[in-house]
Write an enzyme that holds these catalytic residues in place. Sequence first.
Site, PDB file in Angstrom:
ATOM      1  N   ARG A  19      36.301  35.603  -8.813  1.00  0.00           N
ATOM      2  CA  ARG A  19      37.122  35.642  -7.589  1.00  0.00           C
ATOM      3  C   ARG A  19      38.430  34.894  -7.813  1.00  0.00           C
ATOM      4  O   ARG A  19      38.593  34.192  -8.812  1.00  0.00           O
ATOM      5  CB  ARG A  19      36.372  35.036  -6.403  1.00  0.00           C
ATOM      6  CG  ARG A  19      35.951  33.604  -6.599  1.00  0.00           C
ATOM      7  CD  ARG A  19      34.979  33.140  -5.512  1.00  0.00           C
ATOM      8  NE  ARG A  19      34.494  31.800  -5.764  1.00  0.00           N
ATOM      9  CZ  ARG A  19      35.122  30.682  -5.409  1.00  0.00           C
ATOM     10  NH1 ARG A  19      36.292  30.755  -4.793  1.00  0.00           N
ATOM     11  NH2 ARG A  19      34.611  29.495  -5.665  1.00  0.00           N
ATOM     12  N   ASP A  55      26.677  27.414 -15.573  1.00  0.00           N
ATOM     13  CA  ASP A  55      27.110  26.214 -14.870  1.00  0.00           C
ATOM     14  C   ASP A  55      27.828  25.336 -15.884  1.00  0.00           C
ATOM     15  O   ASP A  55      27.215  24.874 -16.851  1.00  0.00           O
ATOM     16  CB  ASP A  55      25.884  25.497 -14.300  1.00  0.00           C
ATOM     17  CG  ASP A  55      26.241  24.239 -13.525  1.00  0.00           C
ATOM     18  OD1 ASP A  55      27.415  23.824 -13.558  1.00  0.00           O
ATOM     19  OD2 ASP A  55      25.329  23.669 -12.887  1.00  0.00           O
ATOM     20  N   VAL A  56      29.123  25.109 -15.683  1.00  0.00           N
ATOM     21  CA  VAL A  56      29.892  24.378 -16.682  1.00  0.00           C
ATOM     22  C   VAL A  56      29.515  22.905 -16.753  1.00  0.00           C
ATOM     23  O   VAL A  56      29.950  22.181 -17.656  1.00  0.00           O
ATOM     24  CB  VAL A  56      31.422  24.510 -16.460  1.00  0.00           C
ATOM     25  CG1 VAL A  56      31.868  25.952 -16.627  1.00  0.00           C
ATOM     26  CG2 VAL A  56      31.839  23.936 -15.123  1.00  0.00           C
ATOM     27  N   TYR A 147      40.707  15.397  -7.937  1.00  0.00           N
ATOM     28  CA  TYR A 147      41.180  16.691  -8.439  1.00  0.00           C
ATOM     29  C   TYR A 147      42.402  16.515  -9.337  1.00  0.00           C
ATOM     30  O   TYR A 147      42.494  17.111 -10.420  1.00  0.00           O
ATOM     31  CB  TYR A 147      41.517  17.582  -7.242  1.00  0.00           C
ATOM     32  CG  TYR A 147      41.924  18.992  -7.593  1.00  0.00           C
ATOM     33  CD1 TYR A 147      40.970  19.921  -8.008  1.00  0.00           C
ATOM     34  CD2 TYR A 147      43.248  19.400  -7.481  1.00  0.00           C
ATOM     35  CE1 TYR A 147      41.336  21.223  -8.311  1.00  0.00           C
ATOM     36  CE2 TYR A 147      43.618  20.702  -7.779  1.00  0.00           C
ATOM     37  CZ  TYR A 147      42.658  21.610  -8.194  1.00  0.00           C
ATOM     38  OH  TYR A 147      43.032  22.891  -8.499  1.00  0.00           O
TER      39      TYR A 147
END
Length: 241
Positions: A19, A55-56, A147
Site C-alpha cells: 500500500r 515481519d521486519v 520517528y
Amino acid sequence: MSEIPSAPARSVLVTGGNRGIGLAIARAFEANGDKVAITYRSGEVPEGLLGVKADVTDAASIDAAFTEVEAAHGPVEVLIANAGVTRDTLLMRMSEDDFTSVIDTNLTGAFRVIKRASKGMIKMRKGRVVLISSVVGLYGSPGQINYAASKAGLVGIARSLTRELGSRGITANVVAPGFINTDMTAELPEATQKSYLASIPANRFAEPEEVANVVRWVASNEAAYISGAVIPVDGGLGMGH
C-alpha cells in the site's frame, strides 16, 4: 540510430509494499519489466506482485521471506527498505516502548533486511539498496522524536554500507519524501493540511508515483555512480537539511 537494449529483468524486493508509497514503488519497478516481490504484514497482495508475509522485527521471518523470493525470482538485486511505523507523541508523553518499537521497525528492521540481502549481492558483485527515509529525519518534527531518529539513522546506514560494499558494485542511497498524497494525509483536518501546504515551496503534496520514479531511477544503471546520497522528494520543504 540503434535502439538502446532493454536491461534484463532484475529481482526486486520492496518491504511494506502492499500500500501507499511502497506499492507505488513496486508498481514502478513492475512497469520497468522487473520481477517484483513485496513483504507485507496484513491486508491483500496487489495483483501481479509476489507477496511474502514478513515481519521486519523478526530475523527468522525475514530469512524465510528472502528464501521464498530467491526461489521464485533469484537473488535479490534491488532492495527497497520501505517498511515503517509511527507512534507519534510529545517527548514528555513518549514511553520507552513508543521509542524502541519505532526504532526496531524503521531502523533495525532496515538493518535486518539489508544484512540478509547483502549475502546475495556480494556473491553477484552487484546490487542496489534504497532506504526510504523522510524529510522529518533531517528537518525534525515535534511529536516525532522516535520517528525522526529512526529515519535519520538510515543515512548513517547507507553511507557506512557504501564504504563497506561500494567496491563490490553495490550502491546504497536514501530517498527522503516530504508530504505525500495518501489516505493518511487525506484524513487530516483541512486546517492542518493548509498549514502543511504553507510550508512547502511547491505549494502541493507529492503523489506517491513521484517518489517511486526517483527510487526506480536511483536503482538504475544510470545512477550507478551515485552512492551514499540523500535525495529529497519534498517540494523544497527541507532545503539544506
